[in-house]
Design a protein around this motif. Structure first.
Motif, PDB file in Angstrom:
ATOM      1  N   ARG A   1      13.607 -17.785  -9.757  1.00  0.00           N
ATOM      2  CA  ARG A   1      12.684 -17.985  -8.621  1.00  0.00           C
ATOM      3  C   ARG A   1      11.407 -17.164  -8.822  1.00  0.00           C
ATOM      4  O   ARG A   1      10.304 -17.628  -8.539  1.00  0.00           O
ATOM      5  CB  ARG A   1      13.353 -17.580  -7.309  1.00  0.00           C
ATOM      6  CG  ARG A   1      14.437 -18.548  -6.889  1.00  0.00           C
ATOM      7  CD  ARG A   1      14.772 -18.398  -5.392  1.00  0.00           C
ATOM      8  NE  ARG A   1      15.829 -19.306  -5.030  1.00  0.00           N
ATOM      9  CZ  ARG A   1      17.141 -19.020  -5.041  1.00  0.00           C
ATOM     10  NH1 ARG A   1      17.535 -17.807  -5.393  1.00  0.00           N
ATOM     11  NH2 ARG A   1      18.035 -19.930  -4.711  1.00  0.00           N
ATOM     12  N   ALA A   2      11.582 -15.929  -9.321  1.00  0.00           N
ATOM     13  CA  ALA A   2      10.404 -15.065  -9.518  1.00  0.00           C
ATOM     14  C   ALA A   2       9.458 -15.673 -10.554  1.00  0.00           C
ATOM     15  O   ALA A   2       8.228 -15.612 -10.399  1.00  0.00           O
ATOM     16  CB  ALA A   2      10.847 -13.666  -9.951  1.00  0.00           C
ATOM     17  N   LEU A   3      10.020 -16.277 -11.602  1.00  0.00           N
ATOM     18  CA  LEU A   3       9.153 -16.884 -12.630  1.00  0.00           C
ATOM     19  C   LEU A   3       8.412 -18.095 -12.051  1.00  0.00           C
ATOM     20  O   LEU A   3       7.214 -18.278 -12.325  1.00  0.00           O
ATOM     21  CB  LEU A   3       9.971 -17.295 -13.861  1.00  0.00           C
ATOM     22  CG  LEU A   3       9.096 -17.825 -15.003  1.00  0.00           C
ATOM     23  CD1 LEU A   3       8.245 -16.710 -15.622  1.00  0.00           C
ATOM     24  CD2 LEU A   3       9.923 -18.515 -16.080  1.00  0.00           C
ATOM     25  N   ILE A   4       9.105 -18.890 -11.269  1.00  0.00           N
ATOM     26  CA  ILE A   4       8.452 -20.069 -10.662  1.00  0.00           C
ATOM     27  C   ILE A   4       7.263 -19.602  -9.815  1.00  0.00           C
ATOM     28  O   ILE A   4       6.148 -20.117  -9.927  1.00  0.00           O
ATOM     29  CB  ILE A   4       9.470 -20.863  -9.803  1.00  0.00           C
ATOM     30  CG1 ILE A   4      10.538 -21.501 -10.701  1.00  0.00           C
ATOM     31  CG2 ILE A   4       8.759 -21.932  -8.968  1.00  0.00           C
ATOM     32  CD1 ILE A   4      11.713 -22.100  -9.956  1.00  0.00           C
ATOM     33  N   THR A   5       7.516 -18.604  -8.977  1.00  0.00           N
ATOM     34  CA  THR A   5       6.450 -18.095  -8.103  1.00  0.00           C
ATOM     35  C   THR A   5       5.297 -17.537  -8.941  1.00  0.00           C
ATOM     36  O   THR A   5       4.123 -17.810  -8.673  1.00  0.00           O
ATOM     37  CB  THR A   5       7.006 -16.973  -7.191  1.00  0.00           C
ATOM     38  OG1 THR A   5       8.134 -17.504  -6.508  1.00  0.00           O
ATOM     39  CG2 THR A   5       5.967 -16.469  -6.208  1.00  0.00           C
ATOM     40  N   TYR A   6       5.643 -16.795  -9.978  1.00  0.00           N
ATOM     41  CA  TYR A   6       4.611 -16.173 -10.812  1.00  0.00           C
ATOM     42  C   TYR A   6       3.732 -17.240 -11.478  1.00  0.00           C
ATOM     43  O   TYR A   6       2.499 -17.167 -11.421  1.00  0.00           O
ATOM     44  CB  TYR A   6       5.274 -15.296 -11.884  1.00  0.00           C
ATOM     45  CG  TYR A   6       4.263 -14.597 -12.760  1.00  0.00           C
ATOM     46  CD1 TYR A   6       3.619 -13.446 -12.321  1.00  0.00           C
ATOM     47  CD2 TYR A   6       3.920 -15.125 -14.004  1.00  0.00           C
ATOM     48  CE1 TYR A   6       2.665 -12.820 -13.106  1.00  0.00           C
ATOM     49  CE2 TYR A   6       2.968 -14.505 -14.802  1.00  0.00           C
ATOM     50  CZ  TYR A   6       2.340 -13.350 -14.345  1.00  0.00           C
ATOM     51  OH  TYR A   6       1.388 -12.729 -15.112  1.00  0.00           O
ATOM     52  N   ILE A   7       4.367 -18.220 -12.102  1.00  0.00           N
ATOM     53  CA  ILE A   7       3.581 -19.227 -12.839  1.00  0.00           C
ATOM     54  C   ILE A   7       2.721 -20.032 -11.863  1.00  0.00           C
ATOM     55  O   ILE A   7       1.567 -20.350 -12.144  1.00  0.00           O
ATOM     56  CB  ILE A   7       4.506 -20.129 -13.686  1.00  0.00           C
ATOM     57  CG1 ILE A   7       5.127 -19.301 -14.820  1.00  0.00           C
ATOM     58  CG2 ILE A   7       3.737 -21.325 -14.249  1.00  0.00           C
ATOM     59  CD1 ILE A   7       6.102 -20.036 -15.709  1.00  0.00           C
ATOM     60  N   ARG A   8       3.281 -20.306 -10.688  1.00  0.00           N
ATOM     61  CA  ARG A   8       2.493 -21.100  -9.727  1.00  0.00           C
ATOM     62  C   ARG A   8       1.338 -20.298  -9.127  1.00  0.00           C
ATOM     63  O   ARG A   8       0.455 -20.882  -8.515  1.00  0.00           O
ATOM     64  CB  ARG A   8       3.409 -21.641  -8.634  1.00  0.00           C
ATOM     65  CG  ARG A   8       4.263 -22.774  -9.182  1.00  0.00           C
ATOM     66  CD  ARG A   8       5.087 -23.427  -8.117  1.00  0.00           C
ATOM     67  NE  ARG A   8       5.766 -24.603  -8.648  1.00  0.00           N
ATOM     68  CZ  ARG A   8       6.854 -25.137  -8.134  1.00  0.00           C
ATOM     69  NH1 ARG A   8       7.404 -24.599  -7.061  1.00  0.00           N
ATOM     70  NH2 ARG A   8       7.388 -26.213  -8.671  1.00  0.00           N
ATOM     71  N   SER A   9       1.368 -19.000  -9.314  1.00  0.00           N
ATOM     72  CA  SER A   9       0.259 -18.208  -8.763  1.00  0.00           C
ATOM     73  C   SER A   9      -0.823 -17.929  -9.806  1.00  0.00           C
ATOM     74  O   SER A   9      -1.824 -17.272  -9.508  1.00  0.00           O
ATOM     75  CB  SER A   9       0.790 -16.887  -8.204  1.00  0.00           C
ATOM     76  OG  SER A   9       1.223 -16.084  -9.284  1.00  0.00           O
TER      77      SER A   9
END
Ligand code: XAN
Length: 472
Positions: free
Chosen positions: A190-198
């Motif tokens: 989840r943290a990677l998804i949030t990071y890449i989308r930001s």
């Protein structure tokens, strides 16, 4: 150049279907400020050029004229590769899959807990892939969150189009390279998804697709390395996030298939493991698919998942030959993958060459259980022609990634993801002798020589979303 529009004038080769491409020696392609193609004129003779530009309201300063022996093609889409395995590319070909993972691959991937090593290595890796003409790449990282963020940062900074995922692997992995729990695996995902989308949208607004250049992708490494509760939770993430792509491996090697069935005795097949956990849908990219059963092929077709054909790796690790023609006959989406480092080359040209050889092997010894259509238009157990190979490396890959409306070929409204290829003299084995006889441009021959004898020396410029991101 005015800065608002760039117009390329010269030879353009464009995939149009699984069995055809167009090749025009004197085309105009206009690329607008967002990096999308605004218009294309297929054939403009030199004496018509100034009038054509004037009618379009364009200036000659906006023109980029290709030389004889140069041509444009859409960029390659690599639907399956492992960025952290580049350091061991070419090593370990004596092993089959499971031994190779244990002896060669997991020890290398474990080194990416060191963020400086990750930074140094991924810089080189991404440059290498771009230099080989890969404009869109589906990257597996390692299981580490922080180093996979670094991979995403580097891809983003170079301007490549990509999907970047961190491997989920919470079991059946070495003690030094395994996630400590299901919950930490999910939290990191989840943290990677949030990071890449930001990540910021960068200099090229993504008008072609409204999809950012770099996107996260769920990456359950393979069924063996994930517990059922982890797979189920990843399936829930997928179902709540309808644009999120999924990448994983399937039916690569007979021992792997056997072990998967032992670990998931309730599943009807390997594909059914993913299906039962909500991970088989139109956004799923399944790498290898060498040993699928008839029912699994049908299930994959029904779910609309795509297959990444990785012939270099399938030969190298002695996994087998995937019946790609059968998949194509069934209308399943198929793209090509380099699968570094099961595959020993980061170049999609090698994947193209080995896809040709794989299809020829099948034509000598038809082996697929799902065969054989007697239709003359069938692909099963026949060698794949150049048009099909070219399509798989471009449009086929775009379809597998769910990006076929935006990339994979040249058309107004699509992104200009392109390679300026040269086969002029001094560019290696693919170079042709350009003389009077070649005045009538032999584009078919140029394309074939590039695909079969070419390398980075033939890739003069690499564009993603209209932006120059690499080249010689
Ligand atoms: N299955 C795999 N197959 C492969 O070719 N490479 C890998 O890294 C891998 N992991 C699981």
């Amino acid at each position: 150049m005015s800065g608002s529009i760039t117009i390329f004038y010269g030879a353009v080769i464009n995939p149009t279907s699984l069995t055809a491409y167009s090749a025009f020696p004197r085309s105009l392609i206009a690329v607008g400020p967002t990096g999308n193609i605004e218009w294309i004129t297929e054939e403009v003779l030199p004496h018509q050029l100034q009038d054509e530009l004037a009618q379009r309201g364009c200036l000659s300063e906006d023109l980029v004229e290709l030389k004889d022996g140069e041509f444009l093609i859409p960029g390659f889409v690599d639907t399956h590769t492992h960025a952290p395995q580049v350091p061991n590319m070419g090593v370990g070909q004596q092993y089959e899959l499971l031994d190779w993972l244990e002896k060669v691959t997991f020890p290398t991937e474990a080194k990416f807990s060191d963020l400086e090593f990750a930074q140094r290595t991924y810089q080189k890796v991404v440059r290498q892939f771009i230099g080989a003409g890969t404009t869109t790449c589906c990257y597996y990282g390692t299981l580490h969150l922080e180093s996979t963020k670094i991979l995403a940062d580097i891809v983003h900074s170079y301007g490549q189009r990509a999907f970047v995922g961190k491997c989920n692997m919470n079991r059946e992995s070495p003690h030094y390279y395994v996630e400590s729990s299901t919950s930490s695996s999910l939290a990191d995902t989840r943290a990677l998804i949030t990071y890449i989308r930001s990540l910021p949208s960068g200099p090229s607004p993504q008008a072609a697709s409204n999809e950012p250049l770099v996107q996260p992708i769920l990456t359950p490494r393979f069924a063996i390395s994930c517990t059922s509760d982890l797979l189920a939770s990843l399936g829930e993430i997928a179902s709540s996030d309808p644009t999120l792509r999924i990448q994983t491996h399937i039916s690569e090697n007979p021992q792997e298939v056997k072990y998967t069935k032992q670990l998931f005795p309730d599943a009807n097949s390997y594909a059914d493991v993913y299906d039962k956990h909500g991970l088989l849908n139109k956004h799923t990219i399944l790498a290898h698919a060498v040993h699928l059963e008839v029912e699994e092929v049908e299930l994959i077709r029904k779910r609309g998942a795509g297959i990444s054909h990785c012939p270099t790796s399938n030969f190298n690790l002695r996994s087998g030959v995937a019946p790609v023609g059968v998949f194509l006959d069934k209308g399943i989406k198929v793209g090509l993958g380099t699968d570094v480092s099961g595959g020993f080359s980061h170049s999609m040209l090698t994947a193209i060459q080995h896809a040709s050889m794989a299809s020829k092997v099948l034509s000598f010894h038809p082996s697929s259980p799902t065969v054989v259509s007697s239709s003359p238009t069938s692909f099963a157990n026949r060698h794949l022609p150049i048009a099909t190979l070219f399509y798989l490396a471009t449009m086929g890959g775009a379809s597998v990634c769910g990006l076929d409306a935006h990339i994979g070929s040249f058309a107004p409204g699509k992104a200009f993801d392109a390679l300026l290829v040269t086969v002029r003299s001094g560019t290696g084995a693919a170079s042709v002798h350009l003389d009077e006889e070649h005045k009538e441009k032999k584009l078919d021959e140029w394309l074939e020589r590039f695909l079969f004898c070419g390398d980075d020396r033939n890739i003069e410029r690499v564009y993603v979303q209209g932006r120059l991101v690499g080249g010689r």
